[in-house]
Write an enzyme that holds these catalytic residues in place. Sequence first.
Site, PDB file in Angstrom:
ATOM      1  CD1 TRP B 101     -12.436 -50.177 -23.666  1.00  0.00           C
ATOM      2  CD2 TRP B 101     -11.051 -50.061 -26.108  1.00  0.00           C
ATOM      3  NE1 TRP B 101     -11.188 -49.507 -23.577  1.00  0.00           N
ATOM      4  CE2 TRP B 101     -10.376 -49.431 -25.381  1.00  0.00           C
ATOM      5  CE3 TRP B 101     -10.941 -50.086 -27.361  1.00  0.00           C
ATOM      6  CZ2 TRP B 101      -9.067 -48.877 -25.702  1.00  0.00           C
ATOM      7  CZ3 TRP B 101      -9.305 -48.966 -27.808  1.00  0.00           C
ATOM      8  CH2 TRP B 101      -8.589 -49.010 -26.820  1.00  0.00           C
ATOM      9  CG  ASP B 173     -13.050 -56.884 -27.035  1.00  0.00           C
ATOM     10  OD1 ASP B 173     -12.509 -57.450 -26.483  1.00  0.00           O
ATOM     11  OD2 ASP B 173     -13.002 -55.376 -27.180  1.00  0.00           O
ATOM     12  CE  LYS B 197      -6.750 -54.757 -22.009  1.00  0.00           C
ATOM     13  NZ  LYS B 197      -6.031 -53.072 -21.438  1.00  0.00           N
TER      14      LYS B 197
END
Lengths: 361, 361
Positions: B101, B173, B197
């Site tokens: 990511w 992030d 999440k």
Amino acid sequence: MARVFNFSAGPAVLPEPVLEQAREAIWDFAGSGMGILELSHRSSWFDEVITSAEARLARLLKLDQDQQVLFLHGGASTQFFTLPMNFLRGGRATYLDTGIWSAKAIKEAKRYGTVDVPFSSKPERYDRVPQPGELPALPEGTKYLHYTTNNTVAGTQFHWTPEVSGDAFLVGDASSDILSWPIEGSKYGMLYAGVQKNMGPSGMAFAVLRKSLLERAEADLPTMLAYKTHADNSSLFNTPNTFAIYIVERVAAWLEENGGLEGMGQRNKAQADKLYAAIDGGAMWTGLAKPESRSWMNITFTTGDADLDKAFVKEATAAGLNGLKGHRSVGGLRASIYNAMPDAGVDALISFMGEFERTRG
Amino acid sequence: MARVFNFSAGPAVLPEPVLEQAREAIWDFAGSGMGILELSHRSSWFDEVITSAEARLARLLKLDQDQQVLFLHGGASTQFFTLPMNFLRGGRATYLDTGIWSAKAIKEAKRYGTVDVPFSSKPERYDRVPQPGELPALPEGTKYLHYTTNNTVAGTQFHWTPEVSGDAFLVGDASSDILSWPIEGSKYGMLYAGVQKNMGPSGMAFAVLRKSLLERAEADLPTMLAYKTHADNSSLFNTPNTFAIYIVERVAAWLEENGGLEGMGQRNKAQADKLYAAIDGGAMWTGLAKPESRSWMNITFTTGDADLDKAFVKEATAAGLNGLKGHRSVGGLRASIYNAMPDAGVDALISFMGEFERTRG
């Protein structure tokens, strides 16, 4: 607590059978032992959901093999810039200016090329849309024609599908009338909608894209903004709004079980006709849209007196008729009667209007 | 059907008390007679939801007055390009490459300026994150330092907060460890997370933005891509993902009622410690992350035998332990134990690992 009749413009009323299924699915989706909110977007359970949603929508909209169903992040507002970013590319496109959402789409498109606007009803407060035969031919080299199929704020609707010529393709923002009547899906190069009115909860856009158009699309874009990314990955490049896709699938199933778009169109038109008849038949009410342009989804009207409109909204709310205040840019009253509005809701509103007119007129 | 233990990486397990409330709210939100999916984002009911969500998150993350909570369309992937589009502007930024990511964020940032990458664990399959003191000073003129606080795929996590100098601001992030331990929210210029999440369902990003930074932001952008648009309109420029905001608010309430981030951090660390002890203590298992970088959220491990890993996943699923397959880019096994994973789930997994080792080892 009993449920009220919800005339909100969006997010809006959803079919009660769908809500009942959603309540179950939030705890346990299809015997998986996990809730729909908790299911991996890469699981076989979710794969069935998204595949079914795509298939049902393709059937309902009578799409052809070159058309792909996409579920995209953001609402219609995100498409306002991604459409021209992908397809305008310094060229020219025609936009019809039939409401504040059309105007927003035009504003964003101007960043990417020349925008021709052959029709605008802005001077008349957007009280109508063009009728068949009224639009000029598209200028040479036009890439696409963009229009808003139903104008939520002004309460107008295209009851016909504009034609395009040459290499131009047709683009419709159908946020507030998608799936509400037999839309000719295969006529569109791109058809899109924020799903929060006739399809599901807020926070996602639905789009139909003609795959062959992707060859004409700009390739040098941020990955997430290229339609090709989402087309190539069947809307699963990154984690999509899985819950919205689930609800859209259930709404599509409900439509297929209840007469499809033909059945829905008949019911919606009958509800709208009845409500417009009450507006035209009462001495207290004035419809805000020109008769030939009247929407079957968003019925805009007024008493002509802002205080009386306000009293109407307040008393209607107390009587279990919610969301009847007109958009702040228009004022007056608005009844949004999307697919999931039961006949009883429209009847209750008409009855309340009659009572209000008798006591306050 | 009983609910299983869901170790999926996201969408992921949510707190059961929140799911129970959501089931009620879908039919009737707070006695409004309308479901949460059907409520106008301009209604007073929804205004209370979003205001409460912002306030709870500001308290949990100990934000200061210059920081604003935003709810944005799309997941973290959308922030990968909107962050540099707003703030990089041809300048330079430092990115730490600690996982797939991070690498995606770097790829998108390069469109907008110079990207310095002083740390990459890619050659070691992203098995660690840098430790305090390991990073060089930021180059002169660096606009921001971007890092991924927890790497969902590799199973590594920063257990410290990097420092920035000069005019540079810190960007995290935190998609997979947001709200999971006492994050020092006020250290960030921008902190963002896909909410699917630890916070809610998929299809929305949460962000904390330092308002004074908006003066440095690019002004000439599509309206929806300018952070200023969403900051100026308190996340209501267009229709947001109202249901996700509702769930996030309920999750934040659940956190505040259960010890806040301090309590959650203690519980998460205890769960992770127990699971890593089982991995290190068994003869069959190897942890994939370097010990000092091990994540408390995503525990990656393997038997060292792809077929045996596969058998483990299959048998665990049959035993009600779901989602244990490692990410396709890493292979092996992964147990994601987000905030809502009960201790009983971790205990059941450890017990199952012991049994599997006894019978198959």
